[in-house]
Design a protein around this motif. Structure first.
Motif, mmCIF file in Angstrom:
data_model
loop_
_atom_site.group_PDB
_atom_site.id
_atom_site.type_symbol
_atom_site.label_atom_id
_atom_site.label_comp_id
_atom_site.label_asym_id
_atom_site.label_seq_id
_atom_site.Cartn_x
_atom_site.Cartn_y
_atom_site.Cartn_z
ATOM 1 N N PRO A 65 28.172 38.543 50.177
ATOM 2 C CA PRO A 65 26.971 39.079 50.818
ATOM 3 C C PRO A 65 25.928 39.427 49.758
ATOM 4 O O PRO A 65 26.266 39.897 48.656
ATOM 5 C CB PRO A 65 27.496 40.333 51.533
ATOM 6 N N GLU A 66 24.660 39.198 50.079
ATOM 7 C CA GLU A 66 23.593 39.275 49.079
ATOM 8 C C GLU A 66 23.548 40.622 48.358
ATOM 9 O O GLU A 66 23.410 40.689 47.139
ATOM 10 C CB GLU A 66 22.242 38.999 49.761
ATOM 11 N N ALA A 67 23.694 41.711 49.102
ATOM 12 C CA ALA A 67 23.609 43.040 48.482
ATOM 13 C C ALA A 67 24.753 43.271 47.499
ATOM 14 O O ALA A 67 24.566 43.894 46.444
ATOM 15 C CB ALA A 67 23.613 44.125 49.562
ATOM 16 N N ILE A 68 25.939 42.751 47.841
ATOM 17 C CA ILE A 68 27.094 42.884 46.953
ATOM 18 C C ILE A 68 26.867 42.070 45.684
ATOM 19 O O ILE A 68 27.079 42.543 44.564
ATOM 20 C CB ILE A 68 28.386 42.404 47.654
ATOM 21 N N SER A 69 26.411 40.834 45.861
ATOM 22 C CA SER A 69 26.145 39.953 44.725
ATOM 23 C C SER A 69 25.114 40.570 43.791
ATOM 24 O O SER A 69 25.268 40.554 42.560
ATOM 25 C CB SER A 69 25.662 38.585 45.231
ATOM 26 N N VAL B 144 32.516 36.632 40.505
ATOM 27 C CA VAL B 144 33.785 37.341 40.339
ATOM 28 C C VAL B 144 34.457 36.902 39.039
ATOM 29 O O VAL B 144 34.752 35.728 38.854
ATOM 30 C CB VAL B 144 34.717 37.071 41.540
ATOM 31 N N LYS B 145 34.695 37.880 38.152
ATOM 32 C CA LYS B 145 35.259 37.547 36.843
ATOM 33 C C LYS B 145 36.764 37.756 36.753
ATOM 34 O O LYS B 145 37.439 37.102 35.963
ATOM 35 C CB LYS B 145 34.566 38.376 35.760
ATOM 36 N N ALA B 146 37.305 38.707 37.526
ATOM 37 C CA ALA B 146 38.739 39.007 37.462
ATOM 38 C C ALA B 146 39.398 38.514 38.747
ATOM 39 O O ALA B 146 39.023 38.949 39.840
ATOM 40 C CB ALA B 146 38.957 40.507 37.297
ATOM 41 N N ASN B 147 40.356 37.607 38.610
ATOM 42 C CA ASN B 147 40.994 37.015 39.786
ATOM 43 C C ASN B 147 42.506 37.208 39.691
ATOM 44 O O ASN B 147 43.116 36.891 38.668
ATOM 45 C CB ASN B 147 40.668 35.519 39.864
ATOM 46 N N TYR B 148 43.076 37.714 40.779
ATOM 47 C CA TYR B 148 44.515 38.011 40.792
ATOM 48 C C TYR B 148 45.205 37.274 41.926
ATOM 49 O O TYR B 148 44.734 37.282 43.065
ATOM 50 C CB TYR B 148 44.749 39.520 40.948
ATOM 51 N N LEU B 149 46.328 36.626 41.592
ATOM 52 C CA LEU B 149 47.179 36.009 42.602
ATOM 53 C C LEU B 149 48.155 37.063 43.119
ATOM 54 O O LEU B 149 48.705 37.840 42.341
ATOM 55 C CB LEU B 149 47.962 34.844 42.003
ATOM 56 N N ALA B 150 48.365 37.086 44.422
ATOM 57 C CA ALA B 150 49.251 38.081 45.020
ATOM 58 C C ALA B 150 49.770 37.557 46.348
ATOM 59 O O ALA B 150 49.214 36.632 46.938
ATOM 60 C CB ALA B 150 48.509 39.402 45.225
#
Length: 894
Positions: free
Chosen positions: A514-518, A546-552
């Motif tokens: 969403p634009e505000a989040i970005s 998004v720079k930090a990505n986690y698999l779960a």
């Protein structure tokens, strides 16, 4: 001519009322191949393949004996064999360019005076359209319908082209959009475990179901006892056209499993543990085969989850032999009784059926894991093998924030979100996605996510407002059991509405934030986070913000949506506050194994699979409404920005020219370790200011309609402009700058890599690329090799290569070289302004040593020994023809 049968393996097998021919390993053992019953099952599959295709030319008696000799040398002999898979699996991102190449080959065949219809798949090919749906809409009941409408609006040209291919080529089936992910559709429907077909003399023959696929995660099917792995689209096309897959006899690492999962631990936690162990061990280019008593209590879906992640642990495949659980799954998923009976009888006759009493095979090496010691885990922030315990996830993120992301002392920094009453901090979970083939084939984790959502919903919890939530099941079966069990409304209440059937977030189709989040993320230079249940979390892949990505696991994805931050310790801190005003902890909403199994037993039914796959190739009304052209050759549209006739065969003669040395080449890029095919190949969104964006604007495409690189893989003009253009790639020639930038010499001008390459091409200057270890890690992206070739790169020199990308480079006529141990471009002091000459190209032999002369700007010359990584004679033939497609085309035209 009937195949040879040096070891008298050709026998008959009676199954019920049917009689099949088969190539008996037991007979071959009695007739000269002593001891082969002790081979790993995956090696038995390769051995059967050679016995069945023995012809004295591509498969010789000596080749067969070399596989049997695995028992002595444990696979460490540098022996080349020719493997012929039973079938080929494709997804649309890699499938479209493959069909484009076939269409172009038909044109080229006509130009050479041959018959275009000779260009036709000779083995069955299934293409599943699963990579195109983007999560533009989410968190509402109409998100699915809107995303589907947008998908068809953006992909009409591609889908018309694929429908043409469906009618133009024989042996070629298309599974339409909205069905599921190719690997899950393969597991649930396409795979048969034992295949049948006509032998050379017309006899009905039974043989192992084997395949190669144009997606790395083709390995998922190894959970069903089906040997298969990912290859580049280039190699897959050759297999489709009857060429054997040339490979070295692999080492097979045995992975002994004991025990079973403890309460509260998921199959995802197990696979992340296995991935970390095998990456540490080093299994690139090797088979991994699982064995031991731990398999006795393991579900087929758990095996498939582990098999899926083979590319992440670096192996060619992660194989599980057929056993009673395989038969149970084949029945539960609606396969025919006759097929299941054949699978059981054939596997037992061949010594390929695992039981608790099966002796341990002979392996190259063995690892061991007690499954009961596995603990809840995630993997991140950048690589699948970087496992972190759930108990340590908060501390691990804060450490990465200070070190990896260079934000010391910023953990408490807060950035207000315009128009909202909250602020974001580093580690804010902006994406929580249940996505991808790895886990969505496994009811245990999908049901767990649904039950966790139910308990959280009952306590009044909601997902945090800054989290983009999504549910993209791997097949329609998943949607059905979540619906009939009543779990979907609970997921909906937390924003995990159905958004589509496809890879979505895991492939980079997360859609915009969403634009505000970005704006808040970018304004504050925040390290925002994504938590996804997929298999890939490389930087720049999931979302550009998004720079930090986690698999779960899926239930942890839901939990992180509730908590909203990696700075929350889910094991000690509350997820939120319930409607009763009390804190709610993860332990309060985590479902028990008994609760999960009760839902599976009641709601995941055989009838569900039979119903959803009854008419799988028909497609919805959107697919049926597409009007496709007809004809033997494709009517190319010069105005199309999605599908163009590629230039690979321009000016091609019937006889290839001798390859020339690389003389006076300039350096296009200097790269560090672990450069992935995501870094090299165009992927994700297309930036308006990029060379690809400029091309599309010049062709009157509005930025809102740019779509993504993956959907434009059928247009080489877009793809070559996006090669090496990843926003996170770091060319060390321009240290400190992220993105696809290079320098043109001698003037020293900085520009996008594409622009620099085109200047050199206009000047007639060849190019080379230098890199570190594990170059080409990741998905089997053929455009990582195609784009490299079209930019004018003649050679790539690295410390080591990932298997598929090395093969793809050779398949495009680009030579991969490796430095001697201890040498790198850094030890040589390269800056990027040097010129490079590599001699001996005309007379190359597999794995030959050659010499490069690197001349610095001041004229100082350094001679550097290199090892040519053209590994086999077949690969050498491909290279000498300018590529594998040219080789196949010349052979068919001869």
């Amino acid at each position: 001519m009937a195949p040879l049968d040096s070891f008298k393996a050709r026998q008959t097998l009676q199954v019920g009322a049917k009689t099949y021919r088969y190539y008996s390993l037991k007979a071959a053992e009695a007739n000269g191949l002593a001891g082969i019953s002790a081979l790993p099952t995956s090696m038995k599959v390769l051995l059967e393949n050679l016995l069945r295709f023995e012809d004295g030319r591509s498969v010789t008696k000596a080749d067969i004996e070399a596989v049997a000799a695995f028992l002595v040398n444990r696979g460490k002999a540098e022996k080349e064999i020719a493997f012929r898979p039973a079938r080929v699996l494709m997804q649309d991102f890699t499938g479209v360019p493959a069909v484009v190449d076939l269409a172009a080959m038909r044109d080229a065949m006509r130009a050479l005076g041959g018959d275009p219809t000779k260009i036709n798949p000779l083995v069955p090919v299934d293409l599943v359209i699963d990579h195109s749906v983007v999560v533009d809409y989410f968190g509402t009941s109409d998100a699915f319908g809107k995303n589907v409408a947008r998908e068809y609006e953006q992909n009409q040209e591609r889908y018309k082209f694929l429908k043409w291919g469906q009618s133009a080529f024989t042996n070629f089936r298309v599974v339409p959009p909205g069905t599921g992910i190719c690997h899950q559709v393969n597991l649930e429907y396409l795979a048969q475990a034992v295949w049948t077909g006509k032998d050379a003399d017309g006899a009905e023959t039974a043989y192992p179901d084997t395949l190669v696929g144009t997606d790395s995660h083709t390995t998922m099917i190894n959970g069903l006892g089906v040997l298969g792995w990912g290859v580049g689209g280039i190699e897959a096309e050759a297999a489709m056209l009857g060429q054997p897959i040339s490979m070295l006899i692999p080492e097979v690492v045995g992975f002994r499993l004991t025990g079973k999962l403890a309460a509260g631990v998921t199959a995802t936690d197990l696979v992340l543990t296995v991935t970390q162990m095998l990456r540490k061990k080093g299994v690139v280019g090797k088979f991994v085969e699982f064995f031991g008593p731990g398999l006795d209590a393991m579900t087929l879906e758990d095996k498939a989850t582990i098999g899926n992640m083979a590319p992440e642990y670096g192996a060619t495949c992660g194989f599980f032999p057929v056993d009673a659980e395989t038969l149970r799954y084949l029945d539960k998923s609606g396969r025919e009784a006759d097929r299941i009976a054949l699978v059981e009888a054939y596997s037992q006759a061949q010594g390929m059926f695992r039981t608790a009493a099966t002796p341990d095979p002979v392996f190259t090496d063995v690892l061991e894991l007690d499954i009961s010691t596995v603990l809840p885990s995630l993997a991140g922030p950048k690589r699948p093998q970087d496992r972190v315990l759930l108990t340590d996830a908060k501390a691990g993120f804060l450490a990465a924030l200070e070190g990896e992301f260079k934000k010391p002392g910023e953990a408490g920094k807060a950035v207000p979100v315009e128009g909202h009453d909250y602020a974001l901090k580093h580690g804010a979970v902006t994406i929580a996605a249940i996505t991808s083939c790895t886990n969505t084939s496994n009811p245990s984790v999908l049901v767990a996510a649904g039950l966790l959502a139910r308990k959280a919903h009952e306590k009044g919890l909601k997902s945090r407002p800054w989290v983009k939530t999504s549910l993209a099941p791997g097949s329609q079966v998943v949607e059905e059991y979540l619906r009939v069990s009543g779990l979907q409304p609970d997921l909906d209440a937390l924003g995990f509405n159905l958004v589509g059937f496809g890879c979505t977030t895991c492939i980079g189709n997360s859609g915009p934030l969403p634009e505000a989040i970005s704006e808040a993320v970018n304004k504050g230079d925040l390290v925002a986070a994504a938590v996804l249940s997929g298999n890939r979390n490389f930087e720049g892949r999931v979302n550009p913000d998004v720079k930090a990505n986690y698999l779960a696991s899926p239930p942890l994805v839901v939990a992180y949506a509730l908590a909203g931050s990696l700075q929350v310790d889910l094991t000690t801190e509350p997820l939120g506050t319930g409607t009763d005003g009390k804190p709610v902890y993860l332990r309060d909403v985590w479902p028990s194994a008994h609760e999960i199994q009760a839902v599976i037993d009641q709601y995941v039914t055989k009838a569900m699979f039979q119903s959803k796959y009854a008419d799988v190739f028909k497609g919805d009304e959107n697919w049926q409404a597409i009007q496709a052209p007809k004809g033997e050759t494709y009517a190319w549209d010069d105005r199309s920005t999605y599908v163009q006739n590629p230039p690979y065969f321009v000016g091609m003669e019937k006889t290839p020219e001798t390859p020339t040395d690389v003389v006076g080449a300039h350096i296009l890029g200097l790269f560090l370790d672990s450069i992935t095919t995501d870094h090299i190949s165009p992927a994700g969104s297309i930036k308006a200011a990029s060379p690809a964006g400029e091309y599309l604007r010049d062709h009157q495409v509005r930025p809102v309609d740019f779509n993504q690189y993956g959907t434009r893989r059928g247009n080489h003009q877009v793809m070559m402009r996006g090669t090496f253009a990843n926003i996170r790639i770091k060319n060390q020639m321009v240290a400190g700058i992220e993105g696809g930038i290079s320098i043109h010499y001698p003037d020293g001008e900085q520009a996008p890599i594409y622009n620099v390459a085109m200047r050199y091409k206009a000047e007639g200057v060849p190019l080379v690329v230098f890199a570190g270890k594990e170059y080409g890690t990741g998905s089997s992206r053929d455009w990582a090799a195609k784009g490299t070739k079209l930019l004018g790169v003649r050679a790539v020199v690295a410390q080591s290569f990932e298997r598929i990308h090395r093969s793809n480079l050779v398949g495009m006529g680009v030579v991969p070289f490796t430095f001697q141990e201890g040498t790198s471009w850094q030890t040589l002091g390269l800056k990027g302004d040097e010129t490079v000459t590599i001699t001996g190209i005309a007379d190359l032999k597999p794995r030959q040593s050659v010499e490069a002369t690197i001349t610095a700007a001041d004229g100082t010359a350094t001679r550097v020994p290199l090892l040519c990584r053209i590994d086999t004679l077949d690969e050498l033939d491909y290279f000498r023809n300018g590529g594998i497609l040219q080789y196949v085309l010349r052979n068919l035209a001869a």
